[in-house]
Design a protein around this motif. Sequence first.
Motif, PDB file in Angstrom:
ATOM      1  N   PRO A 298      62.499  10.708  56.904  1.00 20.08           N
ATOM      2  CA  PRO A 298      61.649  11.334  55.887  1.00 20.08           C
ATOM      3  C   PRO A 298      61.620  10.430  54.661  1.00 20.08           C
ATOM      4  O   PRO A 298      62.546   9.648  54.446  1.00 20.08           O
ATOM      5  CB  PRO A 298      62.354  12.658  55.590  1.00 20.08           C
ATOM      6  CG  PRO A 298      63.759  12.484  56.053  1.00 20.08           C
ATOM      7  CD  PRO A 298      63.731  11.477  57.159  1.00 20.08           C
ATOM      8  N   CYS A 299      60.551  10.523  53.877  1.00 18.97           N
ATOM      9  CA  CYS A 299      60.469   9.692  52.672  1.00 18.97           C
ATOM     10  C   CYS A 299      60.930  10.508  51.464  1.00 18.97           C
ATOM     11  O   CYS A 299      61.220  11.701  51.574  1.00 18.97           O
ATOM     12  CB  CYS A 299      59.055   9.156  52.482  1.00 18.97           C
ATOM     13  SG  CYS A 299      57.897  10.363  51.814  1.00 18.97           S
ATOM     14  N   LEU A 300      60.961   9.850  50.319  1.00 13.69           N
ATOM     15  CA  LEU A 300      61.408  10.538  49.103  1.00 13.69           C
ATOM     16  C   LEU A 300      60.519  11.747  48.798  1.00 13.69           C
ATOM     17  O   LEU A 300      60.993  12.787  48.345  1.00 13.69           O
ATOM     18  CB  LEU A 300      61.390   9.554  47.918  1.00 13.69           C
ATOM     19  CG  LEU A 300      61.971  10.090  46.609  1.00 13.69           C
ATOM     20  CD1 LEU A 300      63.454  10.428  46.767  1.00 13.69           C
ATOM     21  CD2 LEU A 300      61.769   9.093  45.474  1.00 13.69           C
ATOM     22  N   HIS A 301      59.221  11.593  49.072  1.00 12.12           N
ATOM     23  CA  HIS A 301      58.257  12.662  48.829  1.00 12.12           C
ATOM     24  C   HIS A 301      58.560  13.881  49.715  1.00 12.12           C
ATOM     25  O   HIS A 301      58.542  15.032  49.269  1.00 12.12           O
ATOM     26  CB  HIS A 301      56.851  12.123  49.133  1.00 12.12           C
ATOM     27  CG  HIS A 301      55.775  12.787  48.348  1.00 12.12           C
ATOM     28  ND1 HIS A 301      54.750  12.096  47.766  1.00 12.12           N
ATOM     29  CD2 HIS A 301      55.569  14.093  48.048  1.00 12.12           C
ATOM     30  CE1 HIS A 301      53.949  12.957  47.150  1.00 12.12           C
ATOM     31  NE2 HIS A 301      54.429  14.165  47.308  1.00 12.12           N
ATOM     32  N   CYS A 302      58.849  13.620  50.996  1.00 11.25           N
ATOM     33  CA  CYS A 302      59.229  14.706  51.917  1.00 11.25           C
ATOM     34  C   CYS A 302      60.486  15.417  51.416  1.00 11.25           C
ATOM     35  O   CYS A 302      60.568  16.644  51.435  1.00 11.25           O
ATOM     36  CB  CYS A 302      59.583  14.155  53.301  1.00 11.25           C
ATOM     37  SG  CYS A 302      58.257  13.418  54.238  1.00 11.25           S
ATOM     38  N   ILE A 303      61.457  14.637  51.019  1.00  8.01           N
ATOM     39  CA  ILE A 303      62.768  15.197  50.704  1.00  8.01           C
ATOM     40  C   ILE A 303      62.743  15.978  49.392  1.00  8.01           C
ATOM     41  O   ILE A 303      63.274  17.073  49.293  1.00  8.01           O
ATOM     42  CB  ILE A 303      63.837  14.082  50.649  1.00  8.01           C
ATOM     43  CG1 ILE A 303      63.978  13.443  52.037  1.00  8.01           C
ATOM     44  CG2 ILE A 303      65.181  14.626  50.178  1.00  8.01           C
ATOM     45  CD1 ILE A 303      64.771  12.157  52.040  1.00  8.01           C
TER      46      ILE A 303
ATOM     47  N   ASP B 143      52.358  16.192  57.174  1.00 12.59           N
ATOM     48  CA  ASP B 143      51.265  16.190  56.193  1.00 12.59           C
ATOM     49  C   ASP B 143      51.693  15.593  54.851  1.00 12.59           C
ATOM     50  O   ASP B 143      51.032  15.788  53.831  1.00 12.59           O
ATOM     51  CB  ASP B 143      50.730  17.616  55.996  1.00 12.59           C
ATOM     52  CG  ASP B 143      51.804  18.565  55.456  1.00 12.59           C
ATOM     53  OD1 ASP B 143      52.993  18.165  55.430  1.00 12.59           O
ATOM     54  OD2 ASP B 143      51.455  19.697  55.063  1.00 12.59           O
ATOM     55  N   CYS B 144      52.777  14.849  54.851  1.00 14.83           N
ATOM     56  CA  CYS B 144      53.254  14.221  53.611  1.00 14.83           C
ATOM     57  C   CYS B 144      52.213  13.214  53.123  1.00 14.83           C
ATOM     58  O   CYS B 144      51.728  12.393  53.891  1.00 14.83           O
ATOM     59  CB  CYS B 144      54.585  13.529  53.856  1.00 14.83           C
ATOM     60  SG  CYS B 144      55.142  12.540  52.455  1.00 14.83           S
ATOM     61  N   PRO B 145      51.845  13.256  51.817  1.00 16.28           N
ATOM     62  CA  PRO B 145      50.836  12.329  51.296  1.00 16.28           C
ATOM     63  C   PRO B 145      51.304  10.867  51.258  1.00 16.28           C
ATOM     64  O   PRO B 145      50.505   9.967  51.038  1.00 16.28           O
ATOM     65  CB  PRO B 145      50.556  12.844  49.882  1.00 16.28           C
ATOM     66  CG  PRO B 145      51.602  13.832  49.574  1.00 16.28           C
ATOM     67  CD  PRO B 145      52.290  14.243  50.836  1.00 16.28           C
ATOM     68  N   THR B 146      52.598  10.647  51.484  1.00 15.28           N
ATOM     69  CA  THR B 146      53.114   9.267  51.480  1.00 15.28           C
ATOM     70  C   THR B 146      53.386   8.760  52.896  1.00 15.28           C
ATOM     71  O   THR B 146      52.985   7.659  53.258  1.00 15.28           O
ATOM     72  CB  THR B 146      54.400   9.188  50.634  1.00 15.28           C
ATOM     73  OG1 THR B 146      54.086   9.528  49.282  1.00 15.28           O
ATOM     74  CG2 THR B 146      55.002   7.793  50.679  1.00 15.28           C
ATOM     75  N   CYS B 147      54.072   9.566  53.720  1.00 10.48           N
ATOM     76  CA  CYS B 147      54.488   9.058  55.031  1.00 10.48           C
ATOM     77  C   CYS B 147      53.880   9.851  56.183  1.00 10.48           C
ATOM     78  O   CYS B 147      54.242   9.663  57.334  1.00 10.48           O
ATOM     79  CB  CYS B 147      56.013   9.025  55.142  1.00 10.48           C
ATOM     80  SG  CYS B 147      56.763  10.650  55.325  1.00 10.48           S
ATOM     81  N   GLY B 148      52.946  10.775  55.878  1.00  9.07           N
ATOM     82  CA  GLY B 148      52.353  11.614  56.916  1.00  9.07           C
ATOM     83  C   GLY B 148      51.290  10.888  57.727  1.00  9.07           C
ATOM     84  O   GLY B 148      51.126   9.674  57.615  1.00  9.07           O
TER      85      GLY B 148
END
Lengths: 338, 67
Positions: free
Chosen positions: A166-171, A240-245
């Motif tokens: 997961p990326c920082l945005h997800c977390i 659906d993460c805007p960074t890693c989705g």
Amino acid sequence: MTRYSRQERFIPIGEQGQAKLATKHVLIVGAGALGAPTADLLARAGIGKISIIDRDFVDLSNLQRQTLYTERDVVKRLPKASAAKQRLLAVNADVQVAAYDQEATVHFLEQLLTTETIDLIFDGTDNFDTRFIINDIAHKHQVPWIYGACVGASSLSLFIEPNQTPCLHCIMGGLPTSGPTCDTVGILASASQITAAMQVAEALKYLTDNKEAMRGTVFSLDVWQNTFSSMDVASLKKDDCPTCGTSPSYPFLQQDATTRFASLCGRDTVQIRPTYTTRDLTTLANKLTDASITHHNEFLLTFKVTGYTLTAFRDGRVFVHGTADVTEAKKIYYQYFA
Amino acid sequence: MQLTVNGHTVDVPIHVTTIGLLLDHLQLNKELAIVELNRVILQKDERDEATIQPDDYIEIVQFVGGG
Ligand SMILES: [Zn+2]
């Protein structure tokens, strides 16, 4: 005995791992409490190339924890990235070092990642805004990065790899809007050093193809409360993460223009970043007839005016010291840089 | 009610019945907290409503922003 014999005797690295390290290029964003010891460890370990970027110069209050710097750097008022380069080359002349005395803007990072092959990015920043930019840019260019942060006696680090973790945005669910963004509670060097050491340990595993040894958790500890935790956050990855989705929009790469005027945390200083990107410091020095110049080197020029001190950098930026108020700083800035 | 929070036994008032209320009680910043309840990590949008029972094992990590 060769220079790296102790590291090569460590079986998971060996001569093969050592040879791999010599081909790797890392980018360290921020050359402060985390970036400085990280760069030192990597140079000693025999990494191929270090690119290091920082917008600030070495201040006396940095020496308590930023282990690359000396009193001489403070007296000469050297920019951190350039001072770091001098020290790193003295430590290990075989390492290539590129120093960037400027701000890690979206534009700069885009350019660097487009023109150079970077194997890994280190977070040596002191704020969430830049970390979310690093998170976006790392995913856009498919380069892993290592989050590192510390405050007081506590430390947190985390390895983030596109398509794997997961990326920082997800977390975190997004950029925090509240909370202590300014470093007002102080910092122990033990906490920053251990953070950098944890970041570098994961980096060595990754860069020498020892991925099975990687921790894969958010690791946090407090050297004063004697607590630590290692949390597996893999299940927080979001499609659906805007960074890693699956269809990323990289929201934090859209906002470069908004940071032209920025109050620097805990520094009683405002940074102004004009649209032009070079400044002739000698021409400026000759124009300053009513100000007393306290420092002038090849990177920057510092002068005193009533109530304030201003530092102009070669890349166009200006620091107004003596205020954290942007409006007040703008007024002073326009008096000298209309 | 007795809970285990980050390895320590903690006594919380009776009205602390959810993770959200627990974070408030511990005066932790909700934006920066990641929570595991009985070794299962909680998704952020469900986290604050998750109910807690006596003897639950809770792990809280606070993100740090400095450096
Ligand atoms: Zn993500």
